[in-house]
Design a protein around this motif. Structure first.
Motif, PDB file in Angstrom:
ATOM      1  N   PRO A 296       1.463  -8.613  -0.621  1.00 18.99           N
ATOM      2  CA  PRO A 296       2.543  -9.273  -1.369  1.00 18.99           C
ATOM      3  C   PRO A 296       2.215  -9.496  -2.844  1.00 18.99           C
ATOM      4  O   PRO A 296       3.117  -9.751  -3.648  1.00 18.99           O
ATOM      5  CB  PRO A 296       2.696 -10.615  -0.635  1.00 18.99           C
ATOM      6  CG  PRO A 296       2.144 -10.379   0.730  1.00 18.99           C
ATOM      7  CD  PRO A 296       1.022  -9.418   0.533  1.00 18.99           C
ATOM      8  N   LEU A 297       0.935  -9.407  -3.203  1.00 21.93           N
ATOM      9  CA  LEU A 297       0.520  -9.643  -4.590  1.00 21.93           C
ATOM     10  C   LEU A 297       0.567  -8.372  -5.435  1.00 21.93           C
ATOM     11  O   LEU A 297       0.407  -8.426  -6.654  1.00 21.93           O
ATOM     12  CB  LEU A 297      -0.906 -10.208  -4.626  1.00 21.93           C
ATOM     13  CG  LEU A 297      -1.117 -11.525  -3.870  1.00 21.93           C
ATOM     14  CD1 LEU A 297      -2.591 -11.908  -3.868  1.00 21.93           C
ATOM     15  CD2 LEU A 297      -0.277 -12.640  -4.472  1.00 21.93           C
ATOM     16  N   ALA A 298       0.792  -7.229  -4.809  1.00 21.79           N
ATOM     17  CA  ALA A 298       0.709  -5.947  -5.513  1.00 21.79           C
ATOM     18  C   ALA A 298       1.994  -5.644  -6.272  1.00 21.79           C
ATOM     19  O   ALA A 298       3.094  -5.708  -5.721  1.00 21.79           O
ATOM     20  CB  ALA A 298       0.415  -4.824  -4.527  1.00 21.79           C
ATOM     21  N   SER A 299       1.848  -5.282  -7.547  1.00 18.80           N
ATOM     22  CA  SER A 299       2.969  -4.759  -8.333  1.00 18.80           C
ATOM     23  C   SER A 299       3.017  -3.236  -8.242  1.00 18.80           C
ATOM     24  O   SER A 299       4.062  -2.626  -8.430  1.00 18.80           O
ATOM     25  CB  SER A 299       2.834  -5.189  -9.790  1.00 18.80           C
ATOM     26  OG  SER A 299       2.948  -6.581  -9.919  1.00 18.80           O
ATOM     27  N   PHE A 300       1.860  -2.635  -7.969  1.00 19.91           N
ATOM     28  CA  PHE A 300       1.762  -1.185  -7.828  1.00 19.91           C
ATOM     29  C   PHE A 300       0.831  -0.876  -6.663  1.00 19.91           C
ATOM     30  O   PHE A 300      -0.142  -1.594  -6.428  1.00 19.91           O
ATOM     31  CB  PHE A 300       1.195  -0.531  -9.099  1.00 19.91           C
ATOM     32  CG  PHE A 300       2.010  -0.778 -10.328  1.00 19.91           C
ATOM     33  CD1 PHE A 300       3.006   0.115 -10.722  1.00 19.91           C
ATOM     34  CD2 PHE A 300       1.784  -1.903 -11.115  1.00 19.91           C
ATOM     35  CE1 PHE A 300       3.760  -0.117 -11.851  1.00 19.91           C
ATOM     36  CE2 PHE A 300       2.544  -2.143 -12.255  1.00 19.91           C
ATOM     37  CZ  PHE A 300       3.526  -1.243 -12.627  1.00 19.91           C
ATOM     38  N   ILE A 301       1.123   0.200  -5.960  1.00 15.45           N
ATOM     39  CA  ILE A 301       0.193   0.747  -4.963  1.00 15.45           C
ATOM     40  C   ILE A 301       0.011   2.220  -5.279  1.00 15.45           C
ATOM     41  O   ILE A 301       0.986   2.967  -5.418  1.00 15.45           O
ATOM     42  CB  ILE A 301       0.720   0.572  -3.527  1.00 15.45           C
ATOM     43  CG1 ILE A 301       0.791  -0.908  -3.165  1.00 15.45           C
ATOM     44  CG2 ILE A 301      -0.191   1.309  -2.529  1.00 15.45           C
ATOM     45  CD1 ILE A 301       1.389  -1.183  -1.796  1.00 15.45           C
TER      46      ILE A 301
END
Length: 429
Positions: A155-160
């Motif tokens: 949930p903390l990721a802006s990009f993967i």
């Protein structure tokens, strides 16, 4: 992400000559690789440190890369207004250097832990990641973070980032579906090397791409100008004892390289100011003691021995002080500050070993200052000309400029003696 070396960056290619030995210690070499959108327009750049032969990736190297990119690489030329992606270690994610960076400018690439890491170890990283998100940083995770142990990270990721070399084409669909279903992150297909890979990921709705098929990492190099460590230590000591703005400004006036680096850094796009800072006092007040300490500490750790001969810096300081004193007879205090800057920065070409217009590209200065330095025009130009005449002993120019400024020989000579004495007293600290 980025820096600023002191010069406008120049691309390196395979045919580039090895720089002279005396310049190698003054080079920051940063590799950048474009991250593009579905129309192949540049969205951002991932930066890599290439200043050393070592591939060691440590908290210290992370901090140095971030600092060099902002302070030395001419951020505008290196990354323009684009988003900057920086690889991080978990140690560097907790580093104080991140306090110097405007969060909107930087994406922090967070690695997963070793396969032997326990669930407790993985979960223990959460508070740091949450803290970075709270400060406004965007985080990029790799596809290893799609595994079950990292469920709380997603949930903390802006990009993967999805590594095209790490899975078979038939697994692309399920991988994209899982990533989009379990996070709000924008997906980046990395290590894209063929049209087929691009088409595959584009068809699955991936929006960003990175890889050799678009652009190989390009090296950017630049010569750097660094203050002496002794001066940086003086600055750190002043900050630690919570010295006044006036005391700190006095030290900045003492060392042109220190003041130049500070003005360039605080005006870099990574710092995120909406207005340009053109005076030392303003820079100190904007930065504040805590960030000034961080900046000085990083400057010290990334400094190298050598540089322009000390005599050049002394001459620059004398010029600055002399112009300030001469201007005090005729101008406002603010203009006197600008006169000092003209004098101090008039020898940047010698310090950097490149044309003055290039040297000035990476620092914000008032137009009147730039006009005097580059075009010998404007209100400060005759003061600079008179100051140079004092150095060279050119009686004709001295007489002409002094008369034009309505200054007597006695006034000018007295100011020159005061400037020389002031510069000598600074050197005796």
């Amino acid at each position: 992400m980025s820096s600023q070396p002191d010069t406008a960056p120049m691309p390196l290619d395979a045919a580039s000559q090895t720089p002279p030995p005396d310049l190698i210690d003054h080079m920051a070499v940063i590799a950048r690789q474009a991250i593009v959108d579905e129309k192949r327009a540049v969205y951002g750049y991932e930066l890599f440190d290439r200043s050393t032969a070592s591939d060691a990736h440590t908290a210290a190297s992370d901090a140095a890369l971030l600092f060099n990119a902002l302070s030395y690489a001419g951020t505008e030329a290196l990354v323009g207004k684009k988003t900057v992606f920086i690889n991080c270690t978990h140690d560097s994610l907790a580093g104080g250097h991140l306090e110097l960076i405007h969060p909107e400018k930087v994406v922090l690439e967070v690695p997963t832990l070793l396969d032997t890491a326990t669930q407790e170890e993985i979960d223990s990283r959460l508070p740091i990641l949450q803290g970075l998100r709270a400060k406004g940083f965007r985080l990029a995770l790799n596809q290893q973070a799609l595994r079950k142990p990292y469920a709380q990270w997603l949930p903390l990721a802006s990009f993967i980032k999805l590594d095209m070399m790490a899975f078979k084409p038939e697994l692309a669909g399920p991988l994209v579906k899982f990533a989009t279903g379990n996070s709000q992150a924008t997906l980046v297909a990395e290590k894209v090397e063929t049209q087929e890979q691009f088409d595959l990921m584009l068809g699955l709705g991936v929006k960003l791409f990175q890889g050799f098929w678009f652009a190989k990492p390009a090296l950017v190099k630049a010569t750097t100008i660094r203050p002496s460590q002794a001066t940086i230590i003086q600055l750190i000591n002043l900050v630690r004892k919570q010295a006044s703005t006036a005391e700190i400004e006095e030290l900045l006036k003492k060392d042109p390289t220190l003041s130049f680096n500070l003005l360039r850094f605080i005006n870099s796009s990574g710092f995120g100011l909406s207005c340009e800072v053109t005076s030392f006092r303003h820079a100190v007040m904007i930065l504040g003691l805590k960030k000034l300490f961080r900046w000085a500490a990083l400057l010290m750790t990334t400094s190298r021995a050598g540089g322009a001969p000390p005599a050049v810096g002394t001459t620059a300081v004398v010029r600055g002080r002399l112009m300030e004193l001469l201007a005090a007879e005729l101008m406002s205090p603010e203009d006197c500050d600008n006169a000092f800057v003209v004098g101090v920065f008039s020898l940047l070409d010698t310090m950097l070993g490149l044309p003055l217009d290039k040297a000035l590209e990476s620092v914000a200065l008032p137009q009147a200052v730039t006009d005097a330095l580059l075009h010998n025009t404007g209100v400060f130009a005759p003061f600079l000309e008179l100051t140079k005449a004092c150095e060279s002993g050119d009686d004709e120019v001295f007489a002409r400029t002094a008369e034009a400024l309505h200054l007597s020989n006695r006034q000018v000579n007295w100011a020159h003696l005061q400037a020389l004495a002031w510069a000598e007293s600074l050197g005796a600290d």
